[in-house]
Design a protein around this motif. Structure first.
Motif, short mmCIF file in Angstrom:
data_model
loop_
_atom_site.label_atom_id
_atom_site.label_comp_id
_atom_site.label_asym_id
_atom_site.label_seq_id
_atom_site.Cartn_x
_atom_site.Cartn_y
_atom_site.Cartn_z
N GLN A 122 0.83 -1.20 0.00
CA GLN A 122 0.00 0.00 0.00
C GLN A 122 0.87 1.26 0.00
O GLN A 122 0.58 2.24 -0.69
N SER A 123 1.95 1.22 0.79
CA SER A 123 2.86 2.37 0.83
C SER A 123 3.52 2.59 -0.53
O SER A 123 3.67 3.74 -0.97
N LEU A 124 3.89 1.51 -1.19
CA LEU A 124 4.52 1.64 -2.49
C LEU A 124 3.53 2.18 -3.52
O LEU A 124 3.91 2.96 -4.40
N LYS A 125 2.28 1.74 -3.44
CA LYS A 125 1.27 2.27 -4.34
C LYS A 125 1.11 3.78 -4.16
O LYS A 125 1.03 4.54 -5.13
N THR A 126 1.05 4.21 -2.88
CA THR A 126 0.91 5.64 -2.59
C THR A 126 2.11 6.42 -3.11
O THR A 126 1.98 7.48 -3.73
N LEU A 127 3.31 5.87 -2.87
CA LEU A 127 4.53 6.53 -3.33
C LEU A 127 4.57 6.59 -4.85
O LEU A 127 5.00 7.60 -5.43
N SER A 128 4.12 5.52 -5.51
CA SER A 128 4.11 5.48 -6.97
C SER A 128 3.22 6.58 -7.54
O SER A 128 3.58 7.26 -8.50
N GLU A 185 4.41 9.83 -9.86
CA GLU A 185 3.82 10.12 -11.16
C GLU A 185 3.25 11.52 -11.23
O GLU A 185 3.32 12.18 -12.27
N ASN A 186 2.70 12.01 -10.12
CA ASN A 186 2.08 13.33 -10.11
C ASN A 186 3.08 14.46 -9.97
O ASN A 186 2.84 15.58 -10.44
N ASN A 187 4.20 14.18 -9.30
CA ASN A 187 5.16 15.25 -8.98
C ASN A 187 6.31 15.39 -9.95
O ASN A 187 6.95 16.43 -10.02
N VAL A 188 6.60 14.31 -10.70
CA VAL A 188 7.74 14.36 -11.62
C VAL A 188 7.29 14.99 -12.94
O VAL A 188 6.32 14.55 -13.55
N VAL A 189 8.00 16.03 -13.35
CA VAL A 189 7.69 16.72 -14.60
C VAL A 189 8.56 16.15 -15.70
O VAL A 189 9.79 16.13 -15.60
#
Length: 284
Positions: A237-243, A247-251
């Protein structure tokens, strides 16, 4: 467009030397003939780790010439504890002369710094027909050793069946540690040597090091919770959240690099304008 062109031999040597400078356990040897690359040998960290554990018998096959310079590819291989083929080194030769193979074998021994005895035997079954073998077995309960006349363990690294009968007769239901050689252990090779990201080729060295470090932390997390179902679910679950956060923060930057810069980024080095090492001439 051929971006690398006549610089490819120089680039190969430079790339391997960069790897050696950043990973001291990486080994490279090469030989020039009037500035032309005549032979090259390398062994990476995984290959050297493989050799240190599985160097009983080494096989080599110099039959591959599927490259633009018709150089002979010479892989050195062995068999691991899972009965799988593993690589312990590799090289390219311009010819198959005695001098070339002598150089290659010396480079191989220099890389691994030790020699193991290699015993090849053709065990003809007829040798055992119509023979009666008397086995003498002595078990020492103090140090849990078994002394027996057939010498099967000394030759093959595996206890013979009559030894298990002796252990059972002495109420011992677990093989003594002394008879479990490293080559049969599941974790004989450090997990870091088995990971894809540890293999070179991810571009520049700084990125490669960071990728390897990230992969190592991930593996440690998985190993630590592998036997705890609840903790394993929490980790997922933690890895899913981090993933999702990544994806949202990397430009993603638009790719505006010229072709040469793209190639340089892929191979992880600057393609030189002046070279000291020339590629062999193409031959059929």
């Amino acid at each position: 467009m051929n971006i690398v062109g006549p610089n490819d031999a120089q680039c190969v040597v430079d790339r391997l030397q960069i790897r050696r400078d950043n990973y001291p356990n990486f080994h490279i040897e090469y030989k020039l003939d009037d500035k032309v690359l005549n032979a090259i040998f390398w062994a990476n960290e995984t290959a050297k780790e493989n050799y240190s554990k599985f160097s009983d018998v080494i096989a080599t096959d110099a039959t591959y010439r599927t490259n633009r310079y018709n150089m002979i590819f010479v892989p050195f291989t062995s068999i691991n504890n899972h009965d799988k083929t593993i690589t312990v080194g590799a090289g390219f030769l311009s010819d198959e002369t005695i001098e070339s193979y002598t150089w290659l074998l010396r480079a191989f021994l220099k890389a691994h710094e030790k020699i193991h005895s290699m015993i090849l035997s053709d065990m003809d079954p007829t040798l055992y027909k119509k023979k009666i073998i008397i086995l003498q077995v002595v078990f020492n309960e103090g140090d849990m050793t078994i002394h027996y006349s057939c010498k099967h363990f000394q030759f093959y690294g595996i206890l013979y069946c009559h030894c298990f009968r002796v252990l059972l007769d002495n109420d011992i239901f677990k093989i003594p540690e002394i008879y479990i050689l490293d080559r049969w252990r599941k974790n004989i090779v450090d997990v870091s040597y088995q990971k894809l990201l540890h293999r070179w080729g991810e571009g520049n060295t700084e990125t490669s090091n960071l990728l390897h470090e990230a992969s190592s932390y991930y593996e440690k997390c998985v190993d630590s919770v592998a036997h705890d179902l609840g903790k394993l679910q929490e980790l997922i679950q933690s890895l899913k959240t981090l993933s999702i956060e990544c994806e949202n923060n990397v430009v993603t930057k638009p790719n505006t690099n010229p072709t040469k810069e793209i190639v340089e980024n892929v191979v992880g080095l600057h393609i030189p304008n002046e070279i000291d090492i020339e590629a062999p001439s193409r031959t059929l």
